[in-house]
Enzyme design. Structure first.
Site, PDB file in Angstrom:
ATOM      1  N   PHE A  20     -42.848 -26.397  -6.600  1.00 56.25           N
ATOM      2  CA  PHE A  20     -43.168 -27.740  -7.108  1.00 56.25           C
ATOM      3  C   PHE A  20     -42.124 -28.199  -8.142  1.00 56.25           C
ATOM      4  CE2 PHE A  20     -45.909 -29.497 -10.709  1.00 56.25           C
ATOM      5  CZ  PHE A  20     -45.692 -30.824 -10.365  1.00 56.25           C
ATOM      6  N   LEU A  42     -40.217 -18.294  -0.485  1.00 54.33           N
ATOM      7  CA  LEU A  42     -41.164 -19.194   0.201  1.00 54.33           C
ATOM      8  C   LEU A  42     -42.584 -18.630   0.230  1.00 54.33           C
ATOM      9  CD1 LEU A  42     -38.954 -20.579   3.139  1.00 54.33           C
ATOM     10  CD2 LEU A  42     -39.317 -21.527   0.863  1.00 54.33           C
ATOM     11  N   GLY A  45     -43.527 -21.660  -2.163  1.00 50.93           N
ATOM     12  CA  GLY A  45     -42.716 -22.879  -2.007  1.00 50.93           C
ATOM     13  C   GLY A  45     -42.592 -23.264  -0.543  1.00 50.93           C
ATOM     14  N   SER A 127     -44.777 -19.943 -20.150  1.00 52.54           N
ATOM     15  CA  SER A 127     -45.980 -20.768 -19.995  1.00 52.54           C
ATOM     16  C   SER A 127     -46.787 -20.845 -21.281  1.00 52.54           C
ATOM     17  CB  SER A 127     -46.844 -20.138 -18.901  1.00 52.54           C
ATOM     18  OG  SER A 127     -48.152 -20.651 -18.947  1.00 52.54           O
ATOM     19  N   TYR A 153     -51.416 -13.271 -15.957  1.00 51.43           N
ATOM     20  CA  TYR A 153     -50.281 -14.208 -15.874  1.00 51.43           C
ATOM     21  C   TYR A 153     -49.670 -14.446 -17.263  1.00 51.43           C
ATOM     22  CZ  TYR A 153     -48.013 -18.813 -15.404  1.00 51.43           C
ATOM     23  OH  TYR A 153     -47.128 -19.861 -15.456  1.00 51.43           O
ATOM     24  N   ASN A 182     -49.459 -27.873 -18.731  1.00 55.71           N
ATOM     25  CA  ASN A 182     -49.708 -28.280 -17.334  1.00 55.71           C
ATOM     26  C   ASN A 182     -48.795 -29.416 -16.891  1.00 55.71           C
ATOM     27  OD1 ASN A 182     -52.377 -27.268 -18.609  1.00 55.71           O
ATOM     28  ND2 ASN A 182     -52.534 -26.913 -16.420  1.00 55.71           N
ATOM     29  N   GLY A 280     -59.994 -16.026 -17.292  1.00 59.54           N
ATOM     30  CA  GLY A 280     -58.657 -16.283 -17.848  1.00 59.54           C
ATOM     31  C   GLY A 280     -58.426 -17.750 -18.151  1.00 59.54           C
ATOM     32  N   ASP A 281     -59.388 -18.621 -17.809  1.00 58.89           N
ATOM     33  CA  ASP A 281     -59.218 -20.048 -18.085  1.00 58.89           C
ATOM     34  C   ASP A 281     -59.262 -20.268 -19.604  1.00 58.89           C
ATOM     35  OD1 ASP A 281     -58.952 -22.751 -17.620  1.00 58.89           O
ATOM     36  OD2 ASP A 281     -61.114 -23.089 -17.412  1.00 58.89           O
TER      37      ASP A 281
HETATM   38  P1  NAD Z   1     -44.697 -22.982  -7.622  1.00 57.86           P
HETATM   39  O1  NAD Z   1     -45.602 -21.900  -7.155  1.00 57.86           O
HETATM   40  O2  NAD Z   1     -44.717 -24.281  -6.904  1.00 57.86           O
HETATM   41  O3  NAD Z   1     -43.197 -22.449  -7.677  1.00 57.86           O
HETATM   42  C1  NAD Z   1     -42.862 -21.090  -7.814  1.00 57.86           C
HETATM   43  C2  NAD Z   1     -41.830 -20.789  -6.749  1.00 57.86           C
HETATM   44  O4  NAD Z   1     -41.426 -19.425  -6.891  1.00 57.86           O
HETATM   45  C3  NAD Z   1     -42.382 -20.941  -5.324  1.00 57.86           C
HETATM   46  O5  NAD Z   1     -41.525 -21.729  -4.562  1.00 57.86           O
HETATM   47  C4  NAD Z   1     -42.444 -19.504  -4.792  1.00 57.86           C
HETATM   48  O6  NAD Z   1     -42.223 -19.435  -3.383  1.00 57.86           O
HETATM   49  C5  NAD Z   1     -41.336 -18.867  -5.599  1.00 57.86           C
HETATM   50  N1  NAD Z   1     -41.486 -17.420  -5.724  1.00 57.86           N
HETATM   51  C6  NAD Z   1     -42.615 -16.715  -6.012  1.00 57.86           C
HETATM   52  N2  NAD Z   1     -42.352 -15.391  -6.026  1.00 57.86           N
HETATM   53  C7  NAD Z   1     -41.021 -15.286  -5.722  1.00 57.86           C
HETATM   54  C8  NAD Z   1     -40.165 -14.176  -5.571  1.00 57.86           C
HETATM   55  N3  NAD Z   1     -40.609 -12.920  -5.714  1.00 57.86           N
HETATM   56  N4  NAD Z   1     -38.868 -14.398  -5.246  1.00 57.86           N
HETATM   57  C9  NAD Z   1     -38.405 -15.681  -5.083  1.00 57.86           C
HETATM   58  N5  NAD Z   1     -39.183 -16.764  -5.223  1.00 57.86           N
HETATM   59  C10 NAD Z   1     -40.478 -16.568  -5.541  1.00 57.86           C
HETATM   60  O7  NAD Z   1     -45.006 -23.186  -9.174  1.00 57.86           O
HETATM   61  P2  NAD Z   1     -44.498 -24.302 -10.197  1.00 57.86           P
HETATM   62  O8  NAD Z   1     -45.694 -25.010 -10.669  1.00 57.86           O
HETATM   63  O9  NAD Z   1     -43.373 -25.074  -9.621  1.00 57.86           O
HETATM   64  O10 NAD Z   1     -43.977 -23.393 -11.390  1.00 57.86           O
HETATM   65  C11 NAD Z   1     -42.590 -23.134 -11.624  1.00 57.86           C
HETATM   66  C12 NAD Z   1     -42.460 -22.224 -12.835  1.00 57.86           C
HETATM   67  O11 NAD Z   1     -42.994 -22.860 -13.986  1.00 57.86           O
HETATM   68  C13 NAD Z   1     -43.206 -20.893 -12.687  1.00 57.86           C
HETATM   69  O12 NAD Z   1     -42.444 -19.889 -13.305  1.00 57.86           O
HETATM   70  C14 NAD Z   1     -44.483 -21.132 -13.448  1.00 57.86           C
HETATM   71  O13 NAD Z   1     -45.037 -19.916 -13.916  1.00 57.86           O
HETATM   72  C15 NAD Z   1     -43.998 -22.035 -14.570  1.00 57.86           C
HETATM   73  N6  NAD Z   1     -45.068 -22.870 -15.111  1.00 57.86           N
HETATM   74  C16 NAD Z   1     -45.589 -23.900 -14.376  1.00 57.86           C
HETATM   75  C17 NAD Z   1     -46.608 -24.676 -14.920  1.00 57.86           C
HETATM   76  C18 NAD Z   1     -47.205 -25.869 -14.160  1.00 57.86           C
HETATM   77  O14 NAD Z   1     -48.026 -26.577 -14.722  1.00 57.86           O
HETATM   78  N7  NAD Z   1     -46.828 -26.129 -12.922  1.00 57.86           N
HETATM   79  C19 NAD Z   1     -47.116 -24.395 -16.196  1.00 57.86           C
HETATM   80  C20 NAD Z   1     -46.586 -23.308 -16.894  1.00 57.86           C
HETATM   81  C21 NAD Z   1     -45.536 -22.585 -16.361  1.00 57.86           C
END
Ligand code: NAD
Length: 323
Positions: A20, A42, A45, A127, A153, A182, A280-281
């Site tokens: 995302f 993927l 993703g 995070s 997490y 978020n 964990g919420d």
């Molecule tokens: P997401 O799940 O859409 O993106 C994570 C991506 O990492 C995915 O495309 C997944 O396929 C890839 N991935 C997972 N394990 C992998 C691996 N072993 N090797 C290669 N790729 C791998 O999540 P997001 O919401 O886009 O989050 C992106 C980052 O931001 C993450 O690190 C997440 O922890 C952090 N984050 C997001 C939020 C939020 O609100 N979306 C909040 C806090 C932190």
């Protein structure tokens, strides 16, 4: 500060770039004329998140836990945005082993690859979950808030931060960490906003909402989060520091539900709150964003309401709801 000119001509790796936030970051880096590489297994993703970017990037399907996959993408990088992770708190409580491997073992392998190849700067997507429940009188969490994660997490993200800090001291790494609250927007196919829209697509007359509705969140629209990542990635002052990224306008889930109903323009459905949440919420997750505002001159530009409008437009285009 404008970071826009800092990326032109630079070789930039985005781990998790098909996800995302990662795919929106990739789109923006392409627009800024960076040479972008994406490493994503993927697992969460989607290649179609990168449909526009794909002709302009090097896409590698592989895991951050695999040193060989990293050896194919890390050499020659000026900058690495490390977003690849299990990004789900509920999944971390149901599958802590998966979370550990992706988030902690994966981050370790990224650090090792940076060390092996003497790659450039590293930005780690941590995070708000590293803080746990707020321990301040006003409920806001700044970067100096106690670090008391309450999910696997949050634990692996915090351990990743400590490991990066230790590598920095030991091997003189150029790193920055962001603690994302978020984020929401198009291409996010899970979590509260998406779930609410999906429920309303299936039945606009009834809506079940998980929890009490009193949980508070500090939502940031994805383009605003990407802008923050680019500023933290580029700014010399950010070296070695951690920054909260949030919208700065906390909202209760109840108020969010009202906003979504208003913006979808449907008649008010019958709403039921389940009064229970997942392990964990965290009930109140609200950021103090003064550090990123004051040190790096960052402010979100899109905001909650306009962001929710963009999200609804995307949802209409993707899923053809009856509203
Ligand atoms: P997401 O799940 O859409 O993106 C994570 C991506 O990492 C995915 O495309 C997944 O396929 C890839 N991935 C997972 N394990 C992998 C691996 N072993 N090797 C290669 N790729 C791998 O999540 P997001 O919401 O886009 O989050 C992106 C980052 O931001 C993450 O690190 C997440 O922890 C952090 N984050 C997001 C939020 C939020 O609100 N979306 C909040 C806090 C932190």
């Amino acid at each position: 500060m404008s970071s826009d000119r800092s990326y032109a001509g630079k070789t930039v790796l985005v781990t998790g770039g098909a996800g995302f936030i990662g795919s929106h970051l990739t789109d923006r880096l392409v627009a800024l004329e960076a040479r972008v590489r994406v490493l994503d297994d993927l697992s969460d993703g989607r290649e179609d998140n990168l449909a526009d970017a794909m002709p302009h990037i090097e896409f590698h399907r592989g895991s951050i836990t695999d040193p060989a996959a990293l050896d194919a993408v890390v050499p020659g990088c000026d900058m690495i945005f490390h977003l690849g992770a299990n990004a789900s708190v509920p999944r971390s409580s149901s599958q802590p082993d998966y979370d550990f491997r992706a988030n902690l073992a994966g981050t370790f392998e990224v650090l090792e690859a940076v060390r092996r190849h003497r790659a450039g700067r590293l930005l780690f997507a941590s995070s708000a979950a590293v803080y746990g429940e707020p321990q301040t009188a006003n409920g806001q969490m700044g970067e100096d808030h106690p670090l008391v994660p309450k999910s696997p997490y949050g634990g692996t993200k915090l351990a990743g931060e400590f490991m990066i800090d230790a590598y920095t001291r030991c091997y003189d790494l150029d790193h920055r960490r962001v603690r994302i609250f978020n984020t929401f927007g198009p291409r996010q196919r899970k979590y509260v906003m998406f779930d609410l829209l999906e429920k309303l697509r299936r039945d606009p007359a009834k809506l079940e909402v998980i929890g009490t509705g009193d949980q508070q969140r500090d939502y940031n629209y994805v383009a605003d989060t990407v802008a923050a990542l680019l500023v933290v990635g580029a700014h010399p002052r950010a070296r070695g520091r951690a920054y909260n990224i949030a919208g700065g306008r906390p909202v209760s889930i109840r108020a969010l539900v009202d906003l979504i109903i208003e913006l979808t323009a449907i008649p008010r459905p019958e709403i039921r709150y389940t009064m229970e949440s997942w392990p964990g919420d965290v009930v109140r997750m609200v950021a103090d964003t003064s550090r990123i505002t004051e040190e790096l001159d960052y402010k979100p530009l899109v905001g909650l309401e306009a962001g929710v409008r963009h999200l609804i437009d995307w949802h209409r285009g993707q899923f053809a709801p009856p509203w």
